[in-house]
Design a protein around this motif. Structure first.
Motif, short mmCIF file in Angstrom:
data_model
loop_
_atom_site.label_atom_id
_atom_site.label_comp_id
_atom_site.label_asym_id
_atom_site.label_seq_id
_atom_site.Cartn_x
_atom_site.Cartn_y
_atom_site.Cartn_z
N VAL A 8 0.89 -1.26 0.05
CA VAL A 8 0.05 0.16 0.05
C VAL A 8 0.93 1.26 -0.03
CG1 VAL A 8 -1.76 1.54 1.37
CG2 VAL A 8 -1.92 -1.28 1.05
N ALA A 9 0.99 1.83 -1.05
CA ALA A 9 1.62 3.11 -1.11
C ALA A 9 1.02 4.30 -0.45
CB ALA A 9 1.75 3.34 -2.70
N ASN A 10 0.75 4.35 0.70
CA ASN A 10 0.30 5.11 1.63
C ASN A 10 0.45 4.85 3.01
OD1 ASN A 10 -2.02 7.21 2.23
ND2 ASN A 10 -2.20 7.18 0.10
N ARG A 11 -0.36 5.58 3.84
CA ARG A 11 -0.04 5.49 5.21
C ARG A 11 -1.48 5.55 6.09
NH1 ARG A 11 -1.06 10.27 7.70
NH2 ARG A 11 0.62 9.95 9.52
N THR A 30 2.35 -5.39 2.52
CA THR A 30 3.91 -4.54 2.64
C THR A 30 3.30 -3.13 2.96
OG1 THR A 30 4.95 -6.27 1.43
CG2 THR A 30 5.82 -3.94 1.66
N ALA A 31 4.03 -2.65 3.72
CA ALA A 31 3.99 -1.07 4.21
C ALA A 31 5.05 -0.38 3.94
CB ALA A 31 3.45 -0.81 5.71
N VAL A 32 5.04 1.10 3.66
CA VAL A 32 6.08 1.73 3.48
C VAL A 32 5.78 3.10 4.64
CG1 VAL A 32 6.55 1.42 0.99
CG2 VAL A 32 4.80 2.96 1.66
N TYR A 33 6.78 3.31 5.21
CA TYR A 33 6.72 4.52 6.16
C TYR A 33 7.71 5.50 6.09
CZ TYR A 33 10.38 1.70 8.48
OH TYR A 33 11.38 1.15 9.13
N SER A 34 7.55 6.73 6.38
CA SER A 34 8.73 7.74 6.54
C SER A 34 9.01 7.79 7.71
CB SER A 34 7.78 9.15 6.32
OG SER A 34 6.87 9.43 7.38
N ASP A 35 10.24 8.48 8.02
CA ASP A 35 10.76 8.47 9.59
C ASP A 35 9.60 8.91 10.45
OD1 ASP A 35 13.28 7.53 8.50
OD2 ASP A 35 13.93 9.70 8.16
N ALA A 36 8.96 9.92 10.13
CA ALA A 36 7.89 10.44 11.14
C ALA A 36 6.59 9.44 11.55
CB ALA A 36 7.09 11.55 10.38
N ASP A 37 6.58 8.39 10.37
CA ASP A 37 5.55 7.34 10.87
C ASP A 37 6.26 6.05 11.14
OD1 ASP A 37 3.33 8.68 10.09
OD2 ASP A 37 3.42 8.06 7.96
N ALA A 38 7.51 6.05 11.81
CA ALA A 38 8.16 4.62 12.20
C ALA A 38 7.27 3.96 13.07
CB ALA A 38 9.41 4.99 12.70
N ALA A 39 6.54 4.67 14.00
CA ALA A 39 5.77 3.99 15.07
C ALA A 39 4.31 4.07 14.81
CB ALA A 39 6.22 4.74 16.44
N HIS A 42 -0.09 1.08 11.02
CA HIS A 42 0.14 0.55 9.89
C HIS A 42 1.19 -0.14 9.65
CE1 HIS A 42 2.21 4.08 8.02
NE2 HIS A 42 2.54 3.26 7.09
N VAL A 43 2.24 0.28 10.23
CA VAL A 43 3.62 -0.28 9.83
C VAL A 43 3.75 -1.52 10.75
CG1 VAL A 43 6.18 0.03 10.53
CG2 VAL A 43 4.85 1.92 9.49
N ALA A 44 3.22 -1.56 11.98
CA ALA A 44 3.39 -2.68 12.81
C ALA A 44 2.35 -3.69 12.27
CB ALA A 44 2.98 -2.35 14.10
N GLU A 45 1.20 -3.43 11.61
CA GLU A 45 0.39 -4.37 11.09
C GLU A 45 0.83 -5.25 9.83
OE1 GLU A 45 -3.53 -2.44 10.83
OE2 GLU A 45 -3.64 -2.48 13.11
N ALA A 46 1.87 -4.66 9.00
CA ALA A 46 1.80 -5.22 7.80
C ALA A 46 2.97 -6.43 8.04
CB ALA A 46 2.89 -4.15 6.90
N ASP A 47 2.90 -7.40 6.99
CA ASP A 47 3.81 -8.44 6.93
C ASP A 47 5.46 -7.96 6.89
OD1 ASP A 47 1.71 -10.18 7.48
OD2 ASP A 47 1.24 -10.30 5.37
N ALA A 48 5.43 -7.08 6.08
CA ALA A 48 6.71 -6.41 5.85
C ALA A 48 6.64 -4.89 5.86
CB ALA A 48 7.51 -6.87 4.62
#
Length: 689
Positions: A8-11, A30-39, A42-48
């Motif tokens: 997902v190319a979003n947050r 699979t998630a992508v995340y910026s430094d501001a979104d590290a925590a 959506h990052v924790a819930e993705a498989d990668a």
């Protein structure tokens, strides 16, 4: 075609929403995340999860090449764009396909054709869809005013400005271009005639690769702030009202319109005409997947094409609730080459969605940033899931402890109700919001509750000028009255006293309490954002407590986190329960009377913490992007001193009074924190005539 892993190319909330459906379908994420979104959740819930270095959208979520590289490195075979960012970027969609990945969205050609709002209107006009004429900004005259400036490459209120004075046009166009560039990477804007009032109606479409197009249902999104939707519902009250009148015959419509013409388009219902126009729009560009065709309608049922969003909409849950469909599931199936089901589901019930924002409506909608200490919505039956019975659904990108930053939209959650009737859906949603525990940030929650309970809203009388018509100051007032707030603060003081006694016992100190001889009242002070300083003077007695200014108040029970009071009334005492939560000096008090937030004041103040009179404080963290005056200048009240950019929007900091700009403490490009003294204006007395 089988998909095994979707990036997902979003947050935030939209990433979590897509992940929820993927999990139900057995598809990896699979998630992508910026430094501001590290925590971010959506990052924790993705498989990668793959890091995109940086914080701003331009550094991260707008970098298509980094997102494609992330998908390939994580082994994803498909990309879902969500909404916003690159979701309507044809070049990104083409690059995804060129990389051998599945694009979960419409064909590139369709995105290109609808991507330019200027060209798309010409195409819709040719296809027989009614449109509002587009204006070249260079040719706008006094006769065209007011006009609306719009970003060609995106929506969501970014890059939109209403201009009523021709002298303001150039500056407003420049500001709109900057916002559009920041939000979408494209500064192109255009103008169109601005209708002061209207009804914002949109049709959800879903098309497969076999030529079948569903007009799934319409939504009404008329209640907006800064051209961004705040309350959305399905079906549309306007459509329901007009079609009910039309069912009674032309005479009923003519009577409603005070004898005006009945424009019935050959007797077709408004819903049928909307659905037909939406299908024409989709077929004109060979559309595939989920999309939304937006219209501006008047009270007689005429409507004009605004734009087509070639993506999933923020407000899609209300359509899911009133159809029983999982629109993300259909997106994935269409992208995999599967046909739509043989039959389209019938509409059912009513659903209302509100967008819970970290913002202050009473102060020019200022966005807020900081920690979300707690978010708890009662009556929540499911998250990111279609409800089959009356209840509340929650789609949110934050959890307890999440941090709301300055780089992205300040939406905390979408709270959605579903019920058999519109009245029941509105009542359920208003009650859930009022009783919600939302600690740590100022939000628009009180405004949302007042809108949902407003007689005009309940009657279906909404339009895009709702806030201007019904007095924003009244709508954004706190739910708790001043008397209820004062009572809540008394409960907080008694709870703090209980906490002090508990702490004293644990420390081996002698606890305070009642005495044989009358004692002096104890005092605790608190500051409310809306009503200022409150001083609570109380004395514990053998029989309970005495609180100055609250005669007859009975203390039923007290604990550090819960207080029950007997409040005297005309027909006897009424029990009120208050729940107290502390976060440092900040205290949240929740009760059926309404939420109250205060700051505990210290007994002694630090003189160095005071600021000079006339100081302009940063209302939010942000970046200084422009200066409107220089130190030493004479300035007038309301004159812009500087502009801050925060959460992809520009915010004007204006002089609080006429005087001299005696200090300017910032420069262009400087990052500031909330509360920073930006400038000081020394007020000058006006000469008497």
């Amino acid at each position: 075609m089988t998909m095994t892993n979707v990036l997902v190319a979003n947050r935030g909330e939209i990433a979590r929403r897509v992940f929820a459906t993927c999990r139900r379908m057995g598809i990896g994420t699979t998630a992508v995340y910026s430094d501001a979104d590290a925590a971010s959740p959506h990052v924790a819930e993705a498989d990668a999860a793959i890091r995109l270095p940086g914080n701003t959208p331009a550094e991260t979520y707008l970098r298509g090449e980094l997102i494609i590289e992330a998908a390939l490195s994580a082994g994803a075979d498909a990309i879902h764009p969500g909404y916003g960012f690159l979701s309507e970027n044809a070049e990104f969609a083409r690059a995804v396909l060129d990389a051998g990945l599945v694009w979960i969205g419409p064909p590139v050609a369709a995105i290109e054709q609808m991507g330019s709002k200027v060209e798309s209107k010409k195409m819709m006009d040719a296809a027989g869809v009614p449109v509002l004429a587009e204006l070249d900004p260079a040719e706008v005259t006094e006769a065209h005013l007011p006009v609306l400036i719009k970003a060609s490459a995106g929506g969501g209120g970014r890059g939109m400005r209403v201009v009523r004075e021709l002298a303001e046009l150039r500056d407003q166009i420049a500001a709109a271009q900057r916002e559009a560039e920041s939000a979408f990477g494209d500064p192109t804007v255009f103008c169109e005639r601005y209708l002061e009032t209207g009804r914002h109606i949109e049709v959800q479409i879903m098309s497969d690769t076999f030529g079948k197009t569903w007009a799934v249902g319409e939504r009404e999104c008329s209640i907006q702030r800064r051209h961004q939707k705040v309350v959305e519902e399905a079906p549309s009250p306007l459509v329901e009202k007009i079609d009910a009148l039309r069912a009674q015959g032309p005479e009923a419509v003519a009577e409603r319109d005070h004898g005006g013409p009945v424009r019935s388009a050959g007797g077709s219902s408004m819903r049928d005409r909307l659905f037909e126009a939406a299908r024409l729009a989709a077929e004109a560009i060979g559309y595939e997947g989920a999309g939304t065709v937006e219209f501006l309608a008047d009270e007689k049922g005429d409507f004009f094409f605004l734009e087509m969003n070639t993506r999933l909409q923020v407000e899609h849950p209300v359509t899911e609730q009133t159809t029983g469909l999982d629109l993300v599931r259909l997106q994935l199936q269409v992208a995999a080459g599967l046909p739509l089901p043989a039959t389209q589901p019938a509409l059912r019930g009513h659903s209302i969605e509100v967008r819970l924002y970290a913002e202050d409506p009473a102060h020019d909608w200022q966005p807020q940033s900081g920690p979300v200490h707690k978010i708890e919505i009662p009556f929540t039956a499911a998250e990111f899931t279609v409800l089959d019975q009356t209840g509340v659904r929650l789609d949110t990108g934050v959890v307890d402890g999440s941090l709301v930053g300055v780089h992205y939209d300040p939406m905390l959650a979408k709270v959605i109700s579903y019920a058999e009737t519109r009245a029941e859906a509105a009542h359920l949603l208003a009650t859930a919001l009022q009783r919600a525990k939302i600690h740590g940030l100022v939000t628009n929650r009180d405004l949302l509750v007042r809108v949902l309970r407003h007689p005009a809203f309940l009657a279906g009388d909404t339009d895009t000028a709702f806030f201007a018509t019904h007095d924003l100051a009244v709508l954004s007032a706190p739910l708790a009255t001043e008397a209820d707030e004062a009572l809540s603060i008394v409960a907080a003081a008694l709870a703090d006293s209980a906490l002090n006694r508990t702490t004293s016992r644990l420390a081996g100190l002698t606890p305070s309490g009642w005495r044989n001889l009358p004692s002096q009242p104890q005092t605790k002070s608190y500051e409310s954002r809306t009503t200022g300083t409150h001083e609570v003077r109380y004395r514990f007695t053998r029989t309970g407590v005495e609180v100055e200014g609250h005669d007859g108040l009975e203390l039923i029970s007290v604990a550090p986190d819960r207080v029950v009071l007997g409040v005297p009334g005309e027909r006897g005492s009424v029990r009120r329960q208050f729940e107290i939560a502390r976060y440092g000096d900040h205290i949240a008090i929740d009760s059926p009377l309404g939420p109250v937030a205060v700051r505990r004041l210290p007994r002694f103040t630090d003189p160095s913490a005071q600021v000079a009179a006339g100081s302009l404080l940063a209302p939010m963290p942000g970046s200084v992007i422009r200066l409107g005056a220089a130190e030493g200048d004479q300035v007038r009240q309301g004159q812009p001193i500087l502009w801050l950019e925060a959460m992809k929007m520009e915010h004007t900091i204006a002089a609080p009074a006429t005087g001299i700009l005696s200090a300017l403490n910032v420069t262009v490009g400087q990052q500031v924190e909330v509360g920073t003294v930006l400038a000081v204006v020394e007020e000058q007395e006006q000469e008497q005539e």
